[in-house]
Write an enzyme that holds these catalytic residues in place. Structure first.
Site, PDB file in Angstrom:
ATOM      1  CD  GLU A 176      42.091  54.388  47.308  1.00 37.24           C
ATOM      2  OE1 GLU A 176      42.185  53.752  46.245  1.00 37.24           O
ATOM      3  OE2 GLU A 176      43.067  54.914  47.874  1.00 37.24           O
ATOM      4  CD  GLU A 205      44.116  49.603  48.012  1.00 32.77           C
ATOM      5  OE1 GLU A 205      43.783  49.067  49.087  1.00 32.77           O
ATOM      6  OE2 GLU A 205      43.440  50.483  47.470  1.00 32.77           O
TER       7      GLU A 205
HETATM    8  C1  3H9 Z   1      43.797  49.594  43.768  1.00 31.67           C
HETATM    9  O1  3H9 Z   1      42.624  49.749  43.695  1.00 31.67           O
HETATM   10  C2  3H9 Z   1      44.766  50.717  43.937  1.00 31.67           C
HETATM   11  C3  3H9 Z   1      44.082  51.967  44.342  1.00 31.67           C
HETATM   12  O2  3H9 Z   1      44.399  52.289  45.662  1.00 31.67           O
HETATM   13  C4  3H9 Z   1      44.257  53.156  43.452  1.00 31.67           C
HETATM   14  C5  3H9 Z   1      45.536  53.338  42.740  1.00 31.67           C
HETATM   15  C6  3H9 Z   1      45.691  54.647  42.046  1.00 31.67           C
HETATM   16  N1  3H9 Z   1      41.648  44.803  37.967  1.00 31.67           N
HETATM   17  O3  3H9 Z   1      38.746  37.063  41.248  1.00 31.67           O
HETATM   18  P1  3H9 Z   1      37.808  36.719  40.122  1.00 31.67           P
HETATM   19  C7  3H9 Z   1      39.632  40.180  37.081  1.00 31.67           C
HETATM   20  S1  3H9 Z   1      44.500  48.059  43.615  1.00 31.67           S
HETATM   21  C8  3H9 Z   1      41.712  44.044  36.876  1.00 31.67           C
HETATM   22  O4  3H9 Z   1      37.979  35.405  39.471  1.00 31.67           O
HETATM   23  P2  3H9 Z   1      35.562  36.656  41.927  1.00 31.67           P
HETATM   24  C9  3H9 Z   1      40.318  38.870  37.407  1.00 31.67           C
HETATM   25  O5  3H9 Z   1      41.660  38.865  36.988  1.00 31.67           O
HETATM   26  C10 3H9 Z   1      43.105  46.985  43.378  1.00 31.67           C
HETATM   27  N2  3H9 Z   1      41.139  42.818  36.786  1.00 31.67           N
HETATM   28  O6  3H9 Z   1      36.271  36.899  40.532  1.00 31.67           O
HETATM   29  C11 3H9 Z   1      39.435  37.893  36.637  1.00 31.67           C
HETATM   30  O7  3H9 Z   1      39.827  37.965  35.279  1.00 31.67           O
HETATM   31  P3  3H9 Z   1      39.750  36.664  34.363  1.00 31.67           P
HETATM   32  C12 3H9 Z   1      42.420  46.688  44.641  1.00 31.67           C
HETATM   33  C13 3H9 Z   1      40.504  42.373  37.866  1.00 31.67           C
HETATM   34  O8  3H9 Z   1      34.131  36.881  41.694  1.00 31.67           O
HETATM   35  C14 3H9 Z   1      38.044  38.499  36.759  1.00 31.67           C
HETATM   36  O9  3H9 Z   1      38.257  39.874  37.081  1.00 31.67           O
HETATM   37  N3  3H9 Z   1      41.404  45.696  44.419  1.00 31.67           N
HETATM   38  C15 3H9 Z   1      40.419  43.109  39.042  1.00 31.67           C
HETATM   39  O10 3H9 Z   1      36.018  35.383  42.529  1.00 31.67           O
HETATM   40  C16 3H9 Z   1      37.209  37.880  37.843  1.00 31.67           C
HETATM   41  O11 3H9 Z   1      37.966  37.886  39.051  1.00 31.67           O
HETATM   42  C17 3H9 Z   1      41.609  44.378  44.591  1.00 31.67           C
HETATM   43  O12 3H9 Z   1      42.665  43.950  45.013  1.00 31.67           O
HETATM   44  C18 3H9 Z   1      40.998  44.399  39.056  1.00 31.67           C
HETATM   45  N4  3H9 Z   1      40.943  45.201  40.143  1.00 31.67           N
HETATM   46  O13 3H9 Z   1      36.127  37.816  42.878  1.00 31.67           O
HETATM   47  C19 3H9 Z   1      40.458  43.472  44.259  1.00 31.67           C
HETATM   48  N5  3H9 Z   1      39.732  42.389  39.975  1.00 31.67           N
HETATM   49  O14 3H9 Z   1      38.320  36.265  34.317  1.00 31.67           O
HETATM   50  C20 3H9 Z   1      40.920  42.307  43.433  1.00 31.67           C
HETATM   51  C21 3H9 Z   1      39.395  41.238  39.371  1.00 31.67           C
HETATM   52  O15 3H9 Z   1      40.331  37.099  33.065  1.00 31.67           O
HETATM   53  N6  3H9 Z   1      39.842  41.474  42.999  1.00 31.67           N
HETATM   54  N7  3H9 Z   1      39.859  41.214  38.099  1.00 31.67           N
HETATM   55  O16 3H9 Z   1      40.610  35.646  35.051  1.00 31.67           O
HETATM   56  C22 3H9 Z   1      39.235  40.587  43.812  1.00 31.67           C
HETATM   57  O17 3H9 Z   1      39.511  40.490  44.988  1.00 31.67           O
HETATM   58  C23 3H9 Z   1      38.211  39.686  43.207  1.00 31.67           C
HETATM   59  O18 3H9 Z   1      38.425  39.676  41.818  1.00 31.67           O
HETATM   60  C24 3H9 Z   1      36.729  40.080  43.452  1.00 31.67           C
HETATM   61  C25 3H9 Z   1      35.812  39.146  42.616  1.00 31.67           C
HETATM   62  C26 3H9 Z   1      36.431  39.905  44.945  1.00 31.67           C
HETATM   63  C27 3H9 Z   1      36.472  41.495  43.055  1.00 31.67           C
END
Ligand code: 3H9
Length: 718
Positions: free
Chosen positions: A120, A140
């Protein structure tokens, strides 16, 4: 902007600007994934403001520091919001307008992932470029929400209404090349991103503008037919692929607003729908599932400094359904696999089954012939143990029989490397007993894969009494390498998943003995959100398997216990489930379950002979009787220490047993119902139905204290 909890010094560190030949490069610096946590949006706003006002700056590049661009809003913050805590959802509206209104061209340079709020933000830039392996998406819906920072308004203005619907409903990211074709990216950069971004920015600055504002690109709001038809197709897609989920339908509504309202009205509509979703049960459950899945890797006793074996070569003993599936999972992840069988025919049959599986994937367009050839070449069929001495992990996947498995383990322990992890793919047998026949019980672990092992994400990692932390750590590393969710569990009969399934399975059988039909029970369970009903599961796994496991574990050895009566009768009739075309249901060539009058007659006759009273059941009662026993057993497992956290149990059930992620898993669901209510109902069942319904002491304690399993996890991780 509404998020000002950090000091300016901290904000400075979260967002860094460096200047290079007239270009201001703004780097977001919030590891691990550059989430838009408090301070980051403010830092970006400040950096844009400064660069815009600086006469020496001709263009601006915004990038992510470290491994990725920006993975979206901070989900921890959204979780607080979902539970009615914290400062509320970040409102990025002013920031995004400020970026779009910047007099200098703003180039968003993407590597890793631009997800959710990350995309976004990127869409508010005048230009977007990315490296080839970057991904962009609006995931999301996987958290039960919709894009909340104008993604539903800008994405259709770049990619069209249909594409925006497809992306927001599926939640699946696009690869850079697809995003370029869709109009989301302006260029894909080969080589170093920063160098490419600087060159792109200078070229654009020299061109002089005007630089397009995405919010003004209404001409791109194209649909193939009418807007209403596009939205209706989207709703159909959502009902088909995201059954029971509310968020995808809300995302379609918001995208509909982009097609029918001005940008200014559209983003307000999006905000309302976002707020509605973030306050929902589904959002709380899905965010729980997100963090629970990441939490399972945090195992007490395994720190970042625990050594992890390098993994290149895995050896498997047994080329049956499980061994073959595990071999495919390994080959798919780039590992070399030695696959041993004891007889040539069995080995040939195993390899032929692998080939058939891969061919089916080629037919479905999932893999190319070349890719399959590459993967097949990684699997080395053999009749002896040649090369096993160089394997880092050996997985025994022979028939589920203790003596046979012990025999294999005795052979293996004499020939493998002293550091080699010896794993058993048992689903029921005692790992400690197996480990005891080896020279190094500390190297032994259970790896309970689920069928089909090349597809199912769950891997129960069974930690025996003697297992060294290095061994468990290696098993977790293997799970990660295989793109599976490895959950460490203790060594009890059935481990965690199957141990909880027994009361669930038998209660559904008691329900049909008391007057319900398998179809009715399965219908109630799937309407609740289970991927399959229990009787369908039993038919799929094999009624013979269930009968054997029940006997091996001596589950009804206590004479006073009520025993299920029908399953054994089906076994005796040769109705073993899908594999014989008949089980609880009958199956045609389409493998769809069809209720069978023979089974219904059998159930009624047996029930009559046993004097079991017949009555009608509501869906609600079926769900309570089926799932409350499972939850009760989960509480026992937790109290006995066979699972580290209630959330681990949820991960097991969501990833291995078809429990709906939007319910959060059984333990989370129990909290949503209220443990007090569940405890009370279990006590009623105990009075009506007997001692199998004895409430677990932990359930009782938490219910009395007004707590949930989530509270229990929070207290125990503190
Ligand atoms: C959103 O954006 C809403 C909007 O429309 C605006 C609203 C106003 N936040 O998965 P991993 C942490 S909603 C906080 O193992 P990978 C995760 O918990 C969001 N923490 O790594 C982990 O922590 P820990 C939309 C986050 O390399 C560490 O990072 N976005 C977030 O296998 C490593 O994560 C998503 O849904 C976050 N956004 O994969 C994306 N993301 O080490 C969600 C990750 O303490 N994330 N963490 O356990 C993912 O899909 C994967 O994490 C990503 C990396 C592909 C990025």
């Amino acid at each position: 902007m509404s998020l000002s909890c950090r000091s300016e010094a901290e904000n400075d560190r979260l967002v860094i600007t460096v200047h290079q030949d007239g270009v201001a490069v703004i780097l977001v610096n919030n590891p691990p994934v550059n989430a838009l946590s408090a301070g980051v949006p403010e830092g970006i706003a400040g950096a844009i403001e400064t660069a815009d006002a600086d006469p020496s700056v001709r263009a601006i590049v915004l990038m992510g520091g470290g491994r990725t661009f920006i993975a979206g809003a901070d989900i921890k913050q959204l979780e607080e919001l979902a539970w009615g805590q914290g400062p509320g959802a970040p409102n990025l509206h002013e920031l995004l307008l400020r970026i779009e209104d910047c007099a200098k061209p703003v180039v968003m340079a993407i590597h890793g992932a631009a997800l959710g709020g990350g995309l976004e933000l990127a869409m508010a830039g005048h230009y977007r470029i990315a490296v080839r392996d970057a991904q962009v998406g609006q995931p999301e819906v996987n958290l039960g929400i919709i894009p909340g920072a104008e993604g539903t308004q800008r994405l259709p203005r770049l990619a069209g209404i249909e594409k925006a619907i497809e992306m927001c409903v599926s939640g699946k990211p696009l690869k850079a090349a697809e995003a370029l074709a869709a109009g989301i990216l302006d260029s894909v950069v080969e080589g170093d991103l920063r160098t490419g971004a600087l060159a792109f920015a200078r070229r654009i600055a020299e061109g002089g503008g005007p630089h397009r504002k995405t919010r003004e690109r209404a001409a791109q709001l194209k649909v193939q037919a009418t807007l209403e038809e596009a939205l209706a197709a989207g709703r159909e897609l959502s009902l088909k692929t995201k059954k029971n989920l509310v968020a995808p339908l809300r995302a379609i509504q918001a995208i509909g607003a982009a097609g029918s309202m001005s940008f200014e009205h559209g983003y307000i509509r999006e905000r309302q729908l976002f707020q509605e979703c973030v306050a929902s049960d589904q959002c709380r459950a899905l965010i729980h599932a997100f963090f629970a899945e990441r939490g399972v890797t945090k195992v007490p006793g395994i720190g970042k400094d625990t050594p992890v074996l390098p993994l290149t070569r895995v050896a498997i003993v047994g080329a049956g359904t499980m061994g073959g599936g595990i071999a495919m999972a390994c080959a798919n992840s780039g590992l070399t696999v030695l696959l041993k069988e004891s007889r040539q025919e069995a080995l040939d049959a195993g390899m032929a089954a692998i080939r058939r599986n891969y061919d089916a994937s080629v037919k479905r367009g999932r893999f190319t012939e070349e890719l399959v050839a590459e993967r097949m070449a990684r699997i080395r069929p053999q009749l002896d143990y040649a090369g096993f001495e160089t394997a880092e992990v050996v997985i025994e996947a022979v028939f589920e029989n203790m003596e046979l498995k012990k025999h294999v383990f005795r052979e293996l322990t004499a020939l493998v490397d002293p550091d080699c992890v010896l794993a058993s793919n048992t689903s029921t047998l005692n790992i400690d007993e197996l480990a005891s026949v080896t020279r190094r019980p500390e190297n032994v672990v259970g790896l309970h894969f689920f069928t089909p092992a090349n597809v199912m994400r769950l891997l129960e990692i069974v930690r025996g009494r003697a297992a060294a932390m290095e061994t468990v750590s290696a098993a977790l590393a293997l799970a990660k390498r295989l793109s599976k969710v490895g959950v460490v569990v203790g060594n009890c009969p059935g481990f965690v998943g199957n141990r909880m399934m027994f009361p669930y399975m038998f209660e559904t059988q008691f329900l049909v003995e008391e007057g319900a039909t398998p179809e009715q029970v399965d219908g109630a369970l799937t309407r609740f959100g289970m991927a399959m009903g229990m009787f369908e599961v039993d038919d799929l796994a094999g009624i013979d398997v269930a009968c054997r496991v029940r006997q091996e574990l001596g589950l009804f050895s206590e004479p006073s216990m009520r025993k299920p009566l029908i399953q054994d009768r089906l076994y005796e009739m040769g109705r073993l489930g899908q594999k014989t075309g008949k089980g609880w249901y009958s199956y045609g060539t389409d493998r769809k379950p069809v209720p069978d009058p023979e089974v219904l007659n059998l159930i009624r006759t047996v029930a009559r002979e046993a004097g079991i009273e017949q009555r009608e059941f509501s869906d609600e009662e079926i769900v309570e009787r089926s799932l409350y026993g499972l939850i009760n057993e989960g509480a026992r497992i937790l109290e006995e220490g066979y699972a580290f956290r209630a959330a681990d149990i949820d991960v097991i059930y969501v990833n291995g047993y078809g429990f709906a992620a939007w319910r959060g898993g059984p333990m989370f669901y129990a909290g949503a119902v209220g443990l007090k209510k569940i405890y009370k109902r279990i006590c009623e069942f105990q009075r009506e139905l007997g001692e199998r319904w004895k409430p677990a002491p932990l359930l009782r304690r938490l219910a009395e204290e007004g707590k949930s399993f989530r509270d229990y996890d929070a207290e125990h991780s503190a």
